[in-house]
Design an enzyme around this catalytic site. Structure first.
Site, short mmCIF file in Angstrom:
data_model
loop_
_atom_site.label_atom_id
_atom_site.label_comp_id
_atom_site.label_asym_id
_atom_site.label_seq_id
_atom_site.Cartn_x
_atom_site.Cartn_y
_atom_site.Cartn_z
N LYS A 1 0.83 -1.21 0.00
CA LYS A 1 0.00 0.00 0.00
C LYS A 1 0.86 1.26 0.00
CE LYS A 1 -1.82 -1.79 3.64
NZ LYS A 1 -2.61 -2.11 4.86
N THR B 1 -7.39 8.68 9.90
CA THR B 1 -7.07 7.50 9.10
C THR B 1 -6.97 6.24 9.97
OG1 THR B 1 -4.73 8.01 9.32
CG2 THR B 1 -5.83 8.78 7.31
N GLY C 1 -7.62 2.84 11.32
CA GLY C 1 -8.35 1.69 10.80
C GLY C 1 -8.33 1.55 9.28
N THR C 2 -7.52 2.40 8.63
CA THR C 2 -7.46 2.37 7.17
C THR C 2 -7.07 1.00 6.62
OG1 THR C 2 -6.79 4.68 7.21
CG2 THR C 2 -6.34 3.49 5.19
N GLY C 3 -6.00 0.43 7.19
CA GLY C 3 -5.51 -0.86 6.68
C GLY C 3 -6.52 -1.97 6.88
N CYS C 4 -7.17 -1.97 8.05
CA CYS C 4 -8.19 -3.00 8.34
C CYS C 4 -9.33 -2.89 7.34
CB CYS C 4 -8.77 -2.81 9.75
SG CYS C 4 -7.54 -2.75 11.06
O1 PXL Z 1 -4.93 -0.78 12.15
C1 PXL Z 1 -4.30 -1.85 12.78
C2 PXL Z 1 -5.12 -2.39 13.91
C3 PXL Z 1 -5.61 -3.66 13.83
N1 PXL Z 1 -6.32 -4.23 14.81
C4 PXL Z 1 -6.59 -3.55 15.94
C5 PXL Z 1 -6.13 -2.26 16.10
C6 PXL Z 1 -5.38 -1.65 15.06
C7 PXL Z 1 -4.87 -0.29 15.19
O2 PXL Z 1 -5.03 0.36 16.19
O3 PXL Z 1 -6.41 -1.61 17.20
C8 PXL Z 1 -7.40 -4.20 17.01
#
Ligand code: PXL
Length: 278
Positions: A180, A213, A215-218
């Site tokens: 990414k 941003t 939680g963007t990757g999730c």
């Molecule tokens: O964005 C990565 C991530 C994944 N999972 C959990 C998170 C985070 C970022 O804070 O808290 C539970």
């Protein structure tokens, strides 16, 4: 709109909880719902956090994780599966073993390592376990640049470096690699690099300058998973996920006083107002 019958696609996220609702399983389930896929979640850990930062990380026992996976497998076979925060080498080994045994081949691995504020969401020694046990099972793996650097042990300064890294990660067993571009902050576009084991593709989106941003990757990986569950090809799934996350970042919410979450409603709402149908 897809029909809601017995053939509704089911997607599973295996990840940590973000009680603040912006990342982790909460982001994944919201994304599945927005993309008309039935969402299920297996928790690996609970985090205590808000938009200001992570206060605590509490992994679940291996037994609790394997029991959840077994419950899903015995009744609710998912069409696609995503992994997020897995925290330890032990959890990775247990999760990978179930995924292999259950034959869950439509797997998206988001190699989550650290939260925005720097809190570790994966123990340092678990990176090897991720490479050894999970990447060989991945249909798609979605590292950001720092994660790709950790996986390859190299500093990635240029597009040529990222292409080389994508090949190296594919050699670890992942069928498609998406590096990414969000962390390449010098560029005006966030350009993702996709490698399918043969060809490279670049997907660019205009960079949005915002603090919201979290939680963007999730969210991006969850959108890919939802689309795979609905039968889309990896490349089509990544394109839709890119549009989903672009909208979620471009139309921010104002939640909390720190790094706020992305807007999971935005893709559907703004497509609807533009008159675009699925
Ligand atoms: O964005 C990565 C991530 C994944 N999972 C959990 C998170 C985070 C970022 O804070 O808290 C539970």
């Amino acid at each position: 709109m897809r029909t809601f019958g017995t053939d509704i696609p089911k997607a599973l996220t295996i990840a940590g909880s973000d009680c603040g609702g912006g990342a982790g399983i909460q982001a994944d389930l919201k994304t599945f719902q927005e993309l008309d896929v039935y969402g299920m979640s297996v928790l690996t850990a609970v985090t205590a956090q808000n938009t200001l930062g992570v206060r605590g990380v509490y992994p679940l026992t291996i037994e609790a994780i394997v029991e959840q996976l077994t419950a899903i497998e015995s009744d609710l076979a998912p069409q696609a599966v995503k992994t997020g925060m897995l925290f330890s080498g032990e959890i990775i080994a247990a999760v990978a073993s179930c995924i292999r045994r259950f034959g869950w081949s439509n797997l998206v691995v988001d190699p989550v390592m650290i939260a925005k504020g720097g809190t570790g969401l994966l123990q340092e020694e678990a990176v090897q376990s991720l490479k050894e046990h999970l990447l060989p099972l991945a249909r798609i793996v979605t590292p950001n640049v720092p994660e790709a650097e950790k996986l390859t042990g190299k500093t990635l300064n240029s597009l040529a470096d990222r292409k080389e890294a994508a090949k190296q990660i594919a050699d670890m067993g992942a069928q498609h690699v998406v590096i990414k571009g969000g962390h390449l902050e010098e560029a005006d576009a966030a350009t993702d690099l996709i490698y399918d084991g043969r060809d490279f593709y670049e997907l660019a989106g205009p960079r949005v300058y915002t603090a919201h941003t979290h939680g963007t990757g999730c969210t991006f990986a969850a959108a890919i998973t939802a689309e795979l569950a609905a039968g889309k090809t990896p490349l089509a799934a990544v394109k839709t996920a890119k549009a989903f996350i672009q909208a979620a970042i471009e139309f921010p919410l104002s939640i909390g006083s720190g790094h706020g979450p992305t807007n999971h409603w935005a893709y559907r709402k703004y497509r609807q107002s533009a008159g675009v149908n699925k």
